[in-house]
Design a protein around this motif. Structure first.
Motif, PDB file in Angstrom:
ATOM      1  N   SER A  42       0.825  -1.200   0.000  1.00 28.79           N
ATOM      2  CA  SER A  42       0.000   0.000   0.000  1.00 28.79           C
ATOM      3  C   SER A  42       0.865   1.258   0.000  1.00 28.79           C
ATOM      4  O   SER A  42       0.634   2.193  -0.775  1.00 28.79           O
ATOM      5  CB  SER A  42      -0.917   0.001   1.231  1.00 28.79           C
ATOM      6  N   LEU A  43       1.860   1.293   0.851  1.00 31.30           N
ATOM      7  CA  LEU A  43       2.718   2.466   0.962  1.00 31.30           C
ATOM      8  C   LEU A  43       3.535   2.680  -0.300  1.00 31.30           C
ATOM      9  O   LEU A  43       3.627   3.799  -0.828  1.00 31.30           O
ATOM     10  CB  LEU A  43       3.641   2.306   2.170  1.00 31.30           C
ATOM     11  N   LEU A  44       4.106   1.609  -0.827  1.00 33.00           N
ATOM     12  CA  LEU A  44       4.987   1.730  -1.984  1.00 33.00           C
ATOM     13  C   LEU A  44       4.233   2.021  -3.279  1.00 33.00           C
ATOM     14  O   LEU A  44       4.838   2.474  -4.258  1.00 33.00           O
ATOM     15  CB  LEU A  44       5.824   0.459  -2.130  1.00 33.00           C
ATOM     16  N   LEU A  45       2.918   1.777  -3.291  1.00 36.13           N
ATOM     17  CA  LEU A  45       2.111   2.102  -4.464  1.00 36.13           C
ATOM     18  C   LEU A  45       1.602   3.537  -4.445  1.00 36.13           C
ATOM     19  O   LEU A  45       0.891   3.944  -5.352  1.00 36.13           O
ATOM     20  CB  LEU A  45       0.920   1.143  -4.570  1.00 36.13           C
ATOM     21  N   LEU A 106      -4.941   2.546 -10.809  1.00 37.35           N
ATOM     22  CA  LEU A 106      -5.056   1.926  -9.495  1.00 37.35           C
ATOM     23  C   LEU A 106      -6.473   1.994  -8.936  1.00 37.35           C
ATOM     24  O   LEU A 106      -6.692   1.632  -7.775  1.00 37.35           O
ATOM     25  CB  LEU A 106      -4.082   2.584  -8.517  1.00 37.35           C
ATOM     26  N   TYR A 107      -7.445   2.409  -9.738  1.00 39.92           N
ATOM     27  CA  TYR A 107      -8.836   2.495  -9.291  1.00 39.92           C
ATOM     28  C   TYR A 107      -9.573   1.226  -9.699  1.00 39.92           C
ATOM     29  O   TYR A 107      -9.966   1.047 -10.855  1.00 39.92           O
ATOM     30  CB  TYR A 107      -9.485   3.755  -9.861  1.00 39.92           C
ATOM     31  N   LEU A 108      -9.780   0.324  -8.743  1.00 38.87           N
ATOM     32  CA  LEU A 108     -10.168  -1.052  -9.045  1.00 38.87           C
ATOM     33  C   LEU A 108     -11.552  -1.194  -9.652  1.00 38.87           C
ATOM     34  O   LEU A 108     -11.770  -2.077 -10.493  1.00 38.87           O
ATOM     35  CB  LEU A 108     -10.068  -1.905  -7.781  1.00 38.87           C
ATOM     36  N   THR A 109     -12.513  -0.386  -9.227  1.00 34.21           N
ATOM     37  CA  THR A 109     -13.866  -0.593  -9.743  1.00 34.21           C
ATOM     38  C   THR A 109     -13.952  -0.287 -11.233  1.00 34.21           C
ATOM     39  O   THR A 109     -14.892  -0.731 -11.903  1.00 34.21           O
ATOM     40  CB  THR A 109     -14.891   0.278  -8.993  1.00 34.21           C
ATOM     41  N   HIS A 145      -9.268   3.144  -4.625  1.00 35.31           N
ATOM     42  CA  HIS A 145      -7.844   3.318  -4.937  1.00 35.31           C
ATOM     43  C   HIS A 145      -7.074   2.196  -4.261  1.00 35.31           C
ATOM     44  O   HIS A 145      -7.236   1.951  -3.066  1.00 35.31           O
ATOM     45  CB  HIS A 145      -7.364   4.682  -4.449  1.00 35.31           C
ATOM     46  N   LEU A 146      -6.253   1.484  -5.006  1.00 36.00           N
ATOM     47  CA  LEU A 146      -5.639   0.260  -4.497  1.00 36.00           C
ATOM     48  C   LEU A 146      -4.909   0.441  -3.174  1.00 36.00           C
ATOM     49  O   LEU A 146      -5.058  -0.388  -2.271  1.00 36.00           O
ATOM     50  CB  LEU A 146      -4.721  -0.354  -5.560  1.00 36.00           C
ATOM     51  N   PRO A 147      -4.095   1.490  -2.964  1.00 28.16           N
ATOM     52  CA  PRO A 147      -3.474   1.654  -1.647  1.00 28.16           C
ATOM     53  C   PRO A 147      -4.489   1.755  -0.508  1.00 28.16           C
ATOM     54  O   PRO A 147      -4.234   1.272   0.599  1.00 28.16           O
ATOM     55  CB  PRO A 147      -2.662   2.942  -1.805  1.00 28.16           C
ATOM     56  N   VAL A 148      -5.653   2.363  -0.768  1.00 25.77           N
ATOM     57  CA  VAL A 148      -6.695   2.449   0.253  1.00 25.77           C
ATOM     58  C   VAL A 148      -7.257   1.065   0.545  1.00 25.77           C
ATOM     59  O   VAL A 148      -7.431   0.667   1.702  1.00 25.77           O
ATOM     60  CB  VAL A 148      -7.820   3.399  -0.201  1.00 25.77           C
ATOM     61  N   VAL A 149      -7.550   0.301  -0.502  1.00 23.26           N
ATOM     62  CA  VAL A 149      -8.092  -1.051  -0.344  1.00 23.26           C
ATOM     63  C   VAL A 149      -7.100  -1.939   0.403  1.00 23.26           C
ATOM     64  O   VAL A 149      -7.486  -2.754   1.256  1.00 23.26           O
ATOM     65  CB  VAL A 149      -8.442  -1.651  -1.723  1.00 23.26           C
ATOM     66  N   LEU A 150      -5.828  -1.775   0.123  1.00 26.98           N
ATOM     67  CA  LEU A 150      -4.798  -2.577   0.789  1.00 26.98           C
ATOM     68  C   LEU A 150      -4.698  -2.228   2.271  1.00 26.98           C
ATOM     69  O   LEU A 150      -4.519  -3.118   3.112  1.00 26.98           O
ATOM     70  CB  LEU A 150      -3.447  -2.349   0.104  1.00 26.98           C
ATOM     71  N   GLU A 151      -4.789  -0.955   2.598  1.00 22.33           N
ATOM     72  CA  GLU A 151      -4.725  -0.559   3.999  1.00 22.33           C
ATOM     73  C   GLU A 151      -5.913  -1.123   4.772  1.00 22.33           C
ATOM     74  O   GLU A 151      -5.762  -1.599   5.906  1.00 22.33           O
ATOM     75  CB  GLU A 151      -4.691   0.964   4.108  1.00 22.33           C
TER      76      GLU A 151
END
Length: 260
Positions: A42-45, A106-109, A145-151
């Motif tokens: 999440s952080l590195l993305l 990075l926006y999954l939907t 946003h993928l970093p948000v989903v990962l967190e």
């Protein structure tokens, strides 16, 4: 394993196959290690701003201390590159990979619903999922946003927390393929994430191939405020002409405002 007889009801066959693919219960140590990998990805993305680039040495040290797993190997492949790059080059590469290319957005939907009304409902559902656990985003990014989903996955755990990742497994696979085709070191981060998810089925792989060739669903009515990407990026290989000026993918985020 032999295929289940066709006389077995379809719902039973589906649940048996799901059980076969389901991970065994994780130990607390495994759960904590999994959460750390998710947080690192999440952080590195995230956009490589001054704060993130200043922490590269510490991030590399954390990755080097991870247990010897496939995910750790992929993370090390990324941090080796990340630590050696000029900050401005990192910024340019990030924008090129994630802001100007819709196959690696990075926006999954977007991958599941495209530019349709259903995407708005999917974003609302994600926000409701977060709120149900007492967790809320800071409003700087959309909930898909993928970093948000990962967190969220790291905080809520392998079950419900990782459900959005499993739901968007095909989109994640497409992002990984796009980054690999572009020879971007960011492919290592997606590869690390994919090691934590169930392997793709034949149907998944077929759907990803179709998505790469044709793009997600499209709808011309009622799209505001999400906007659209440049035309033709999902056209067959060799036919895409990059747009002269990329339109914003979504409503401007705090990061995008800072770069202006």
């Amino acid at each position: 394993m032999s295929p289940l007889p066709s006389t077995v009801p379809a719902i039973v066959r589906t649940r048996v196959r799901a059980a076969i693919r389901r991970r065994a219960a994780l130990t607390p140590e495994e759960t904590a290690g999994r959460a750390l990998v998710l947080r690192l990805v999440s952080l590195l993305l995230q956009y490589p701003d001054a704060e993130l680039t200043a922490a590269r040495r510490e991030l590399t040290t954390v990755v080097e201390a991870l247990p010897d797993t496939s995910a750790a190997g992929h993370l090390a492949g990324f941090t080796d590159w990340f630590a050696a790059q000029d900050p401005e080059a990192l910024e340019r590469h990030y924008v090129e990979m994630f802001d100007l290319r819709r196959k690696s957005s990075l926006y999954l939907t977007y991958y599941l619903h495209g530019d349709t009304r259903r995407r708005g409902m999917a974003l609302l559902t994600l926000n409701q999922r977060y709120a149900a656990t007492g967790w809320g985003t800071d409003g700087g990014e959309l909930p898909d946003h993928l970093p948000v989903v990962l967190e969220f996955a790291a905080l809520a755990g392998p079950g419900a927390g990782e459900a959005p990742l499993r739901q968007h497994r095909r989109g994640l696979e497409l992002i990984h393929r796009a980054l690999t085709d572009a020879d971007s070191p960011y492919r290592h981060l997606l590869a690390a994430l994919l090691t934590l998810l169930p392997p793709p089925t034949e149907a998944d792989l077929a759907a990803v191939a179709e998505l790469a060739a044709q793009g997600p669903p499209n709808e011309e009515v009622g799209l505001d405020p999400y906007g659209t990407y440049g035309d033709g990026e999902f056209a067959p290989p060799g036919t895409f002409t990059p747009p002269q000026q990329a339109a914003p993918t979504l409503a401007p985020t705090a990061r995008q405002e800072d770069r202006r």
